[in-house]
Design a protein around this motif. Structure first.
Motif, PDB file in Angstrom:
ATOM      1  N   LEU A 607       0.827  -1.196   0.000  1.00  0.00           N
ATOM      2  CA  LEU A 607       0.000   0.000   0.000  1.00  0.00           C
ATOM      3  C   LEU A 607       0.864   1.250   0.000  1.00  0.00           C
ATOM      4  O   LEU A 607       1.958   1.275   0.578  1.00  0.00           O
ATOM      5  CB  LEU A 607      -0.919   0.000   1.227  1.00  0.00           C
ATOM      6  N   SER A 608       0.376   2.294  -0.625  1.00  0.00           N
ATOM      7  CA  SER A 608       1.124   3.540  -0.747  1.00  0.00           C
ATOM      8  C   SER A 608       0.232   4.722  -0.378  1.00  0.00           C
ATOM      9  O   SER A 608      -0.938   4.558  -0.013  1.00  0.00           O
ATOM     10  CB  SER A 608       1.659   3.693  -2.177  1.00  0.00           C
ATOM     11  N   GLY A 609       0.808   5.898  -0.478  1.00  0.00           N
ATOM     12  CA  GLY A 609       0.042   7.094  -0.149  1.00  0.00           C
ATOM     13  C   GLY A 609       0.022   7.355   1.354  1.00  0.00           C
ATOM     14  O   GLY A 609       0.805   6.780   2.124  1.00  0.00           O
ATOM     15  N   GLN A 610      -0.865   8.227   1.761  1.00  0.00           N
ATOM     16  CA  GLN A 610      -0.939   8.626   3.154  1.00  0.00           C
ATOM     17  C   GLN A 610      -2.080   7.911   3.869  1.00  0.00           C
ATOM     18  O   GLN A 610      -3.003   7.401   3.239  1.00  0.00           O
ATOM     19  CB  GLN A 610      -1.135  10.140   3.260  1.00  0.00           C
ATOM     20  N   ILE A 611      -1.994   7.894   5.203  1.00  0.00           N
ATOM     21  CA  ILE A 611      -3.092   7.365   6.010  1.00  0.00           C
ATOM     22  C   ILE A 611      -4.219   8.394   5.988  1.00  0.00           C
ATOM     23  O   ILE A 611      -4.003   9.547   6.360  1.00  0.00           O
ATOM     24  CB  ILE A 611      -2.643   7.109   7.455  1.00  0.00           C
ATOM     25  N   PRO A 612      -5.401   8.026   5.511  1.00  0.00           N
ATOM     26  CA  PRO A 612      -6.492   9.016   5.383  1.00  0.00           C
ATOM     27  C   PRO A 612      -6.799   9.699   6.718  1.00  0.00           C
ATOM     28  O   PRO A 612      -6.942   9.042   7.757  1.00  0.00           O
ATOM     29  CB  PRO A 612      -7.680   8.180   4.900  1.00  0.00           C
ATOM     30  N   LEU A 631       3.834   3.409   2.752  1.00  0.00           N
ATOM     31  CA  LEU A 631       3.102   4.608   3.112  1.00  0.00           C
ATOM     32  C   LEU A 631       4.054   5.763   3.342  1.00  0.00           C
ATOM     33  O   LEU A 631       5.227   5.576   3.704  1.00  0.00           O
ATOM     34  CB  LEU A 631       2.264   4.357   4.363  1.00  0.00           C
ATOM     35  N   SER A 632       3.544   6.965   3.178  1.00  0.00           N
ATOM     36  CA  SER A 632       4.356   8.161   3.327  1.00  0.00           C
ATOM     37  C   SER A 632       3.574   9.216   4.097  1.00  0.00           C
ATOM     38  O   SER A 632       2.409   9.007   4.473  1.00  0.00           O
ATOM     39  CB  SER A 632       4.759   8.700   1.946  1.00  0.00           C
ATOM     40  N   GLY A 633       4.233  10.350   4.338  1.00  0.00           N
ATOM     41  CA  GLY A 633       3.576  11.438   5.059  1.00  0.00           C
ATOM     42  C   GLY A 633       3.669  11.229   6.560  1.00  0.00           C
ATOM     43  O   GLY A 633       4.597  10.596   7.080  1.00  0.00           O
ATOM     44  N   ARG A 634       2.703  11.768   7.273  1.00  0.00           N
ATOM     45  CA  ARG A 634       2.682  11.679   8.725  1.00  0.00           C
ATOM     46  C   ARG A 634       1.495  10.829   9.181  1.00  0.00           C
ATOM     47  O   ARG A 634       0.417  10.864   8.588  1.00  0.00           O
ATOM     48  CB  ARG A 634       2.583  13.079   9.350  1.00  0.00           C
ATOM     49  N   TRP A 657       5.898   9.876  12.383  1.00  0.00           N
ATOM     50  CA  TRP A 657       4.806   9.974  13.349  1.00  0.00           C
ATOM     51  C   TRP A 657       5.306  10.641  14.620  1.00  0.00           C
ATOM     52  O   TRP A 657       6.494  10.675  14.921  1.00  0.00           O
ATOM     53  CB  TRP A 657       4.238   8.595  13.657  1.00  0.00           C
ATOM     54  N   ASP A 658       4.378  11.189  15.332  1.00  0.00           N
ATOM     55  CA  ASP A 658       4.618  11.769  16.657  1.00  0.00           C
ATOM     56  C   ASP A 658       3.857  10.947  17.672  1.00  0.00           C
ATOM     57  O   ASP A 658       2.763  10.454  17.394  1.00  0.00           O
ATOM     58  CB  ASP A 658       4.121  13.218  16.741  1.00  0.00           C
ATOM     59  N   THR A 659       4.421  10.815  18.847  1.00  0.00           N
ATOM     60  CA  THR A 659       3.630  10.266  19.950  1.00  0.00           C
ATOM     61  C   THR A 659       2.891  11.407  20.619  1.00  0.00           C
ATOM     62  O   THR A 659       3.290  12.560  20.527  1.00  0.00           O
ATOM     63  CB  THR A 659       4.537   9.564  20.979  1.00  0.00           C
TER      64      THR A 659
END
Length: 737
Positions: A607-612, A631-634, A657-659
């Motif tokens: 899978l690719s792209g960002q988490i919706p 996957l990419s982005g944040r 990602w941030d916690t």
């Protein structure tokens, strides 16, 4: 003209006779509240039964006043609600029997009802009545039958209120705080039936002392009271005419002792349940002689061990033998079972029983057979085909061989955890259109799913995980519209995911409510129990809880293509697992409509792209895994997503990602793959330079890679992640086998 006059005279005579009606039974029809007003036309009516009609609404005091000459009134399970009509009932001076159970009535039992001196029977169980019922019952000294169980009475019910009730024969109380000892009292009655279950007893969970003087009991239910001590064999000795004894769901300890005097036999006993206590040792050798006419014996969920007593074979009337969840050992008790000619239900799961069931199957006409989690071996041969079982559970044993085509499909069939081989026969599935559950998980079945499976329209559970099935998942599977759980994981299915899965309910079905559902405290343990692994937990669910489950698991296969956006229409779905496949494309934004989803695993794909961003609306999400994709982005940072750590996202080189507790943003690290002297640096990759250098020529690419890896520790880490992802994609099925 004369003929007309004659007809009118006949009608007048018929109506006159009808007006003298004394007993009227209209139970189990479709009458509404209007029927009550029309009954005023029958002034001589003495007994009225309107139970199991949709009367609905509240009871009008005026209507009851008009029926003041009634002696018997049945309104059981009539959909009544509102406040109990005390004023109307108090005017029914001749009332002897009142049955209002299984309704939704509130309020209290008014003191004016004490004036009903002819009262003999009262049943207001399974309502929502409140207040203190003790003073009310204390005045009804002529009463014979009292059933007040499962209401909302707040105060403690005191047994001494029955001290003067010499006519009391049947008493049913439940879900109440009960005082049986103080102040001291002496029973002036001899009960024939006592049901006191699910109560909070005052005397530290001991059997009430007044029972030591009761010698006429025919039915005794003391279940779910947390009673302790040794098995009360004195109850049997004091009540030789006892027919039914229920002591299940307590904490009795020690051995199950019976008198060894051959002159003492319980010739009238038909039902005995000591289920779910802490009894241990062997079942008494004389159990079959002591209870010669027993029809139901439930000793499950204890700590019994040793062989199953041979004397059980003397119970020629035995229909249900339930011995599951103990430590019984030895071979299948063929001698016993071959003599229990009436046996229909045999449950001996979770023991240490050996041998074969073949000879047992030949001679019995069972409808329920549960023998899971033992050491039983053999095959399902043609002899099994003579039975039309409703439930068969032989999971987690040592069965093997091929399923015969003549075998008739039970309603519930559990074969998981054995060594069955071959294909699933077509005829095997076509014999029972009332099938509800099939579990063939963890066997060695090959081939494809038979087409006849798709004709089982009533199927709720289809679990075929952990086999060697292959081929594409046919769109015909969407004909199983009432499926709650579909598990095809750990096979070799290929092709794309059918978009028509959105036509399957997956739990999105409204379960109708029936008033009798509230009688579950008296229901036995479910005869059908499913073993499921969901959200990384091994759970057991009884048939009374099946409708709460909903899961789609297609993980660990060879599925390709994009995830159909139609899966977002599965609003009732609780768990979705598509991991360890070769799916590509984006995560569908339609997943935001999975409002009941608790576990979502789409890891180890392409899978690719960002988490919706829309997934932040999934408030019940407890398990979330998108690791090892592209996957990419944040990652998301709000709501439930604050509870997910790096294990949910690792293996996505371009995803950060941030916690919720830290402002730092960093990709997941693999310290074991890095030299100790390398320091962490948060530098960004120049993707344009990387792509240009990769496109020039092979040599320049090698030079660029070596240069970047030598001078930039972050790129070094990215290289190891790239190697790891490739290994998982190429050899994932072996790594996770």
């Amino acid at each position: 003209m004369e003929a007309r006059e004659t007809n009118d005279e006949v009608k007048d005579v018929e109506f006159y006779e009808f007006k003298k009606l004394k007993t009227l039974n209209l139970a189990d029809n479709n009458f509404d509240k209007g029927i009550l007003k029309s009954l005023v036309a029958f002034p001589t009516l003495r007994s009225l039964d309107l139970g199991f009609n949709p009367i609905k609404g509240d009871l009008d005091d005026k209507v009851l006043s008009d029926l003041s000459k009634l002696e018997v009134l049945h309104l059981t399970n009539a959909g009544l609600n509102g406040i109990l009509p005390n004023q109307g009932l108090c005017k029914m001076k001749q009332l002897k029997e009142l049955y209002l159970s299984f309704n939704n009535l509130r309020g209290t039992l008014d003191a004016c009802l004490d004036n009903l001196t002819s009262f003999r029977s009262l049943d207001v169980s399974f309502n929502y009545l409140s207040g203190n019922v003790t003073p009310f019952l204390a005045q009804l000294t002529s009463i014979e039958f009292v059933c007040i169980e499962f209401n909302n009475f707040e105060d403690i019910f005191s047994f001494n209120s029955f001290a003067k009730h010499s006519n009391l024969k049947r008493l049913f109380i439940g879900n109440m705080k009960v005082e049986t000892e103080n102040p001291p009292w002496v029973a002036s009655f001899q009960l024939e039936e006592l049901r006191m279950c699910g109560c909070e007893l005052n005397l530290q969970a001991e059997i009430p002392t007044f029972l030591s003087n009761q010698t006429s009991l025919r039915g005794l239910d003391l279940s779910r009271n947390n009673l302790v001590g040794k098995f009360p064999s004195w109850l049997l000795m004091n009540n030789p005419n006892l027919e039914q004894l229920y002591l299940f769901d307590n904490s009795f300890t020690g051995p199950f002792e019976l008198p060894f005097d051959k002159n003492h036999r319980m010739d009238q006993m038909t039902k005995l349940s000591i289920r779910n206590n802490k009894l241990q040792g062997e079942l008494p050798n004389n159990v079959g002689f002591f209870f010669p006419r027993l029809e139901v014996l439930d000793a499950s969920h204890n700590k019994f061990d040793g062989p199953i007593p041979a004397s059980i074979g003397e119970m020629s009337n035995l229909m249900q033998l339930i011995l599951g969840n103990n430590n019984f050992s030895g071979n299948v008790p063929e001698y016993i079972l071959n003599r229990c000619f009436s046996l229909q239900i045999l449950m001996m799961e979770n023991n240490q029983i050996n041998g074969s069931l073949l000879s047992t199957i030949r001679k019995l006409k069972l409808t329920f057979l549960a023998a899971s989690r033992n050491n039983i071996e053999g095959a399902i041969t043609d002899e099994w085909c003579q039975h039309e079982l409703l439930m068969l559970d032989i999971s987690y044993n040592k069965f093997s061989g091929v399923l015969p085509s003549c075998f008739k499909m039970p309603g519930y069939l559990f074969l998981q955890g054995n060594n069955f081989t071959g294909t699933i026969p077509e005829l095997f599935m076509s014999n029972h259109y009332g099938a509800s559950a099939i579990d063939f998980s963890d066997n060695k079945f090959t081939g494809t799913i038979p087409d006849s499976v798709y004709k089982l329209w009533s199927l709720r559970f289809l679990l075929l995980a952990g086999n060697h099935l292959q081929g594409q998942i046919s769109s015909q599977i969407c004909q199983l519209k009432y499926i709650n759980i579909l598990d095809l994981s750990q096979n070799n299915f290929s092709g794309s995911i059918p978009a028509c899965f959105s036509n399957i309910s997956f739990g999105n079905v409204t379960i109708p409510f029936y008033a009798t559902d509230r009688e579950k405290p008296f229901s036995p343990l479910p005869l059908v129990v499913m073993q499921l692994i969901t959200k990384n937990l091994h759970l057991s669910f009884g048939s009374d809880r099946f409708q709460l489950l909903s899961e789609l698991d297609l993980s660990c296969n060879q599925l390709t293509g994009e995830i159909p956006h139609e899966l977002g229409d599965l609003h009732g779905l609780h768990s979705l697992n598509l991991s360890h496949n070769h799916l590509n494309g984006l995560i569908p934004e339609s997943f935001q409509k999975l409002q009941n989803i608790e576990s979502l695993d789409i890891s180890n794909n392409n899978l690719s792209g960002q988490i919706p961003l829309q997934l932040q609306d999934l408030h019940y999400l407890a398990v979330f895994n998108v690791s090892y994709n592209n996957l990419s982005g944040r990652a998301l940072e709000k709501g439930q997503f604050c509870t997910f750590d790096g294990s949910s996202y690792k293996g996505n080189p371009y995803l950060t990602w941030d916690t919720c507790k830290s402002e730092s943003s960093k990709p997941p690290l693999r310290p074991t793959h890095l030299p100790d002297e390398v320091e962490e640096e948060n530098s960004e990759i120049d993707f344009n330079v990387f792509c240009w250098s990769f496109a020039t020529c092979y040599v320049m690419v090698i030079v660029a890679l070596v240069t970047l890896l030598w001078f930039n520790p972050y790129c070094w880490r990215m290289w190891f992640y790239f190697v790891e992802v490739c290994l998982r994609k190429c050899f994932g099925q072996f790594l996770h086998g």
